[in-house]
Enzyme design. Structure first.
Site, short mmCIF file in Angstrom:
data_model
loop_
_atom_site.label_atom_id
_atom_site.label_comp_id
_atom_site.label_asym_id
_atom_site.label_seq_id
_atom_site.Cartn_x
_atom_site.Cartn_y
_atom_site.Cartn_z
N GLY A 7 21.95 21.50 -16.97
CA GLY A 7 21.21 21.79 -15.73
C GLY A 7 21.99 21.28 -14.54
O GLY A 7 22.50 20.16 -14.56
N ARG B 150 24.66 27.66 -20.69
CA ARG B 150 24.45 27.10 -22.03
C ARG B 150 25.32 27.93 -22.99
O ARG B 150 25.50 29.12 -22.79
CB ARG B 150 23.00 27.20 -22.43
CG ARG B 150 22.07 26.57 -21.39
CD ARG B 150 20.77 26.09 -21.97
NE ARG B 150 19.84 25.66 -20.93
CZ ARG B 150 19.91 24.50 -20.28
NH1 ARG B 150 20.88 23.63 -20.54
NH2 ARG B 150 19.03 24.18 -19.35
N ASP C 141 23.57 14.32 -21.28
CA ASP C 141 23.86 13.96 -22.67
C ASP C 141 24.44 15.13 -23.48
O ASP C 141 25.32 14.93 -24.31
CB ASP C 141 22.57 13.48 -23.36
CG ASP C 141 22.40 11.98 -23.21
OD1 ASP C 141 23.38 11.30 -22.82
OD2 ASP C 141 21.30 11.48 -23.49
N THR D 268 22.51 14.43 -13.88
CA THR D 268 21.28 15.13 -14.28
C THR D 268 20.13 14.57 -13.45
O THR D 268 20.02 13.35 -13.29
CB THR D 268 20.95 14.95 -15.78
OG1 THR D 268 19.58 15.35 -15.98
CG2 THR D 268 21.12 13.54 -16.29
N ASP E 145 17.26 14.33 -14.35
CA ASP E 145 16.32 13.63 -15.24
C ASP E 145 16.58 12.13 -15.32
O ASP E 145 15.69 11.36 -15.69
CB ASP E 145 16.39 14.21 -16.66
CG ASP E 145 16.09 15.69 -16.69
OD1 ASP E 145 15.42 16.19 -15.77
OD2 ASP E 145 16.55 16.37 -17.65
N ASP F 65 18.15 10.50 -17.51
CA ASP F 65 17.82 10.05 -18.86
C ASP F 65 19.05 9.68 -19.69
O ASP F 65 19.01 9.73 -20.92
CB ASP F 65 17.01 11.14 -19.58
CG ASP F 65 17.77 12.47 -19.66
OD1 ASP F 65 18.83 12.60 -19.03
OD2 ASP F 65 17.30 13.38 -20.35
N ARG G 111 12.33 16.72 -18.26
CA ARG G 111 12.44 17.05 -19.69
C ARG G 111 11.57 16.08 -20.48
O ARG G 111 10.39 15.99 -20.18
CB ARG G 111 13.90 16.98 -20.14
CG ARG G 111 14.20 17.94 -21.30
CD ARG G 111 15.67 17.92 -21.66
NE ARG G 111 16.49 18.62 -20.72
CZ ARG G 111 16.75 19.92 -20.79
NH1 ARG G 111 16.25 20.63 -21.75
NH2 ARG G 111 17.52 20.51 -19.89
#
Ligand code: F6P
Length: 334
Positions: free
Chosen positions: A11, A72, A103, A125, A127, A129, A171
């Site tokens: 993303g 992707r 990741d 990202t 996120d 994360d 996510r």
């Protein structure tokens, strides 16, 4: 080392362009050639390469998205796909690869590294994360976007004395929800990391109303759907924000609106903080490669840049801050 390649994958995140610019110009400064790979690992397999010059990365520092595009690639998950990617890199005489992403990107880089291609990962990202860094590029800008939205929602929520459910991205992590819920003054924050009881969320909203609150804002992480206790006997399975909103409306009887902020959170000009992070990490990636560093990701902890092996980074989890969570509960008192 004569030539390096750079790609963005997963993303997109605001600040990726600033990172590309830093990688390219720092490498050129040190006399290296730079190849840009378009469309991430998909482009790597297809040899979608072009030479990057200083002017190629002019006027991109302030732009969201990624000029190298992102995609992707199912093919890269296969051994044949990765063999093709490696062959492309060898054909273009690329000596090392810098990958900017999350990741998933680091997993891809680590697989290439295991095949003999020196790689460095830069965390990006919204996120946030990634276990091996306190902040990933894009998180700060995304949070600012959410805060801006909450401010605006608050205006109209007050006027109409409504309850608003704001669903944010992340996510399976609740970092965006927690940061923006705490700093945006949400009544409740629902995140995947913590179980919640929708009845308690509703009771808090009603209590706030009785105490004179003119509106309520509930920030819900998109991944919080599996953590709801007692949502009339079933778990939320999809459309988490909508389900939460429906249940709040039914339980409280209050006028309730639901906003899913969606991909707006991924766009926009990067904040100063994201630009700084992207700029310093991009430059550091080149330094690391020149110093002989291989198969590592970069992370920021305080103001220190850390260099962490892929294996370690991928094994690390980024925990949510229970301190922030508890503080938000206190400060949102009726
Ligand atoms: O990882 C970034 C992210 O925006 C997540 O927050 C979200 O769940 C996902 O990507 C959305 O992916 P896509 O852009 O493929 O819809």
């Amino acid at each position: 080392m004569r030539r390096i390649a750079v790609l963005t994958s997963g993303g997109d995140a605001p600040g990726m362009n600033a990172a590309i610019r830093a990688v390219v110009r720092k490498a050129l400064y040190h006399g290296l050639e730079v190849v840009g790979v378009r469309r991430g690992f998909h482009g790597l397999i297809n040899g979608d390469f072009s030479e990057m010059r200083s002017r190629t990365v002019g006027d991109i520092l302030q732009r969201g998205g990624t000029i190298l595009k992102s995609a992707r690639s199912d093919e890269f998950r296969t051994e044949e796909g990765r063999a093709k990617a490696l062959l492309q890199l060898r054909t273009y005489e690329v000596d090392a690869l810098v990958g900017i992403g999350g990741d998933g990107t680091f997993t891809g880089l680590s697989l290439l590294a295991a095949m003999g291609m020196p790689c460095v990962g830069i965390p990006a990202t919204i996120d946030n994360d990634i276990g091996s860094t306190e902040y990933a590029i894009g998180f700060d800008t995304a949070c600012n976007t959410v805060i801006d939205a909450i401010n605006k929602i608050r205006d109209t929520a007050t006027s109409h004395e409504r309850t608003y459910v704001v669903e944010v991205m992340g996510r399976s992590a609740g970092h965006i929800a927690l940061y923006t819920g705490l700093t945006g003054g949400a009544e409740s924050i629902l995140i995947p990391e913590v179980e919640f009881d929708i009845r308690q969320v509703c009771q808090k909203i009603m209590e706030g109303s009785r105490a004179g609150k003119s509106h309520s804002i509930v920030v819900v992480a998109e991944g919080a759907d599996s953590r709801c206790l007692a949502s009339q006997g079933e778990l939320f399975t999809d459309g988490c924000g909508y389900r939460v909103g429906q249940q709040i409306a039914e339980y409280t009887g209050f006028d309730t609106r639901i906003i899913v902020l969606g991909h707006i959170q991924r766009g926009g000009a990067p904040s100063a903080r994201d630009r700084m992070l992207a700029t310093t990490l991009g430059a550091k990636a080149v330094d690391v490669l020149l110093a002989g560093g291989r198969d590592v990701v970069l992370g920021i902890w305080g103001s220190d840049i850390k260099v962490i092996p892929f294996g370690e980074s991928l094994a690390m989890k980024r925990p949510y801050s229970s301190d922030y969570y508890d503080l938000a509960a206190i400060l949102s008192m009726p």
